[in-house]
Design an enzyme around this catalytic site. Sequence first.
Site, mmCIF file in Angstrom:
data_model
loop_
_atom_site.group_PDB
_atom_site.id
_atom_site.type_symbol
_atom_site.label_atom_id
_atom_site.label_comp_id
_atom_site.label_asym_id
_atom_site.label_seq_id
_atom_site.Cartn_x
_atom_site.Cartn_y
_atom_site.Cartn_z
ATOM 1 N N LYS A 264 38.044 96.405 43.877
ATOM 2 C CA LYS A 264 36.666 95.324 43.849
ATOM 3 C C LYS A 264 35.382 95.504 43.024
ATOM 4 O O LYS A 264 34.132 95.996 42.443
ATOM 5 C CB LYS A 264 35.978 95.052 44.855
ATOM 6 C CG LYS A 264 37.391 94.077 45.325
ATOM 7 C CD LYS A 264 37.632 92.341 44.590
ATOM 8 C CE LYS A 264 38.463 91.981 45.388
ATOM 9 N NZ LYS A 264 38.539 90.910 44.778
ATOM 10 N N TYR B 40 42.019 98.332 47.454
ATOM 11 C CA TYR B 40 41.554 96.661 47.281
ATOM 12 C C TYR B 40 40.090 97.604 47.142
ATOM 13 O O TYR B 40 39.386 97.032 45.933
ATOM 14 C CB TYR B 40 40.720 96.824 48.761
ATOM 15 C CG TYR B 40 40.668 95.146 48.356
ATOM 16 C CD1 TYR B 40 41.120 94.060 47.946
ATOM 17 C CD2 TYR B 40 39.306 94.791 49.097
ATOM 18 C CE1 TYR B 40 40.918 92.801 47.584
ATOM 19 C CE2 TYR B 40 38.389 93.373 49.127
ATOM 20 C CZ TYR B 40 39.436 92.312 48.658
ATOM 21 O OH TYR B 40 38.757 91.466 48.646
ATOM 22 N N ALA C 268 42.378 79.336 43.186
ATOM 23 C CA ALA C 268 41.352 78.006 43.455
ATOM 24 C C ALA C 268 42.547 76.977 44.902
ATOM 25 O O ALA C 268 42.065 75.885 44.850
ATOM 26 C CB ALA C 268 41.432 77.581 42.910
#
Length: 253
Positions: free
Chosen positions: A159, A155, A15
């Site tokens: 995902k 990746y 974040a």
Amino acid sequence: MSDRFADRVAIVTGAAQGIGAATARRLAGEGARVAVVDLDADRSAATADEIKGAGGVATGYGCDVTDPEAVTAMVDAVVAEHGRLDILVNNAGITRDNMLFKMPAAEWDSVLTTNLSSMFYCCQAAQKHMVAARYGKIVNLSSRSALGNRGQVNYAAAKAGVQGLTATLAIELGPFNINVNAVAPGYIATAMTAATATRVGAAPEDHQKMAAELTPLRRVGQPEEVASVIAFLASDDASYVSGQTLYINGGAR
């Protein structure tokens, strides 16, 4: 903005920047108390300070989400501070792009661990609090790359795995009134996509222009546009939505 997250406590990982920071700001702007989690505690604190400066409630936490013990300690600390945990947004992720024939095993391992295993650790640590409360909203970050993307075998696999994780957790946690969903962004203007542009030898602006030309809406997305969808899935407006992956990619197929 509304106060639809009044009295809710949220954890957002990764974040300190990009989609994670935009999501933390959005949830706090609608009344949530937000734990801003990132590997770098100073950067987490900076995002939390920005939220507090805008009138929101946020605390920065440094946590290596690839370490299950650190994750459990972080989640327990958030619950100790706020007394509850209602929302978990699993956003932390990295890229280590390379073609299959020259990808070191370490780059495969690091991306799978950071982008997929970390979500397992965070969900496992969070669920015990959500199950006890018979309430929870989990939103996981997948990607359009889950469908396949040259130079991203690690990746893309991670995902795609996020989508399977999400669907399964929705089945297991649904009886405890916990909704689990994922979002799969396309090209979003972030530091991560800028790094991808650099990898392929393009300026970020040129890379974005090229991506925009292939997108029906003829532009790339902004972090805030992903954050708004995450906020919907984390809210009671999406109370009967679970096990879904929603693509946020400007209409690209």
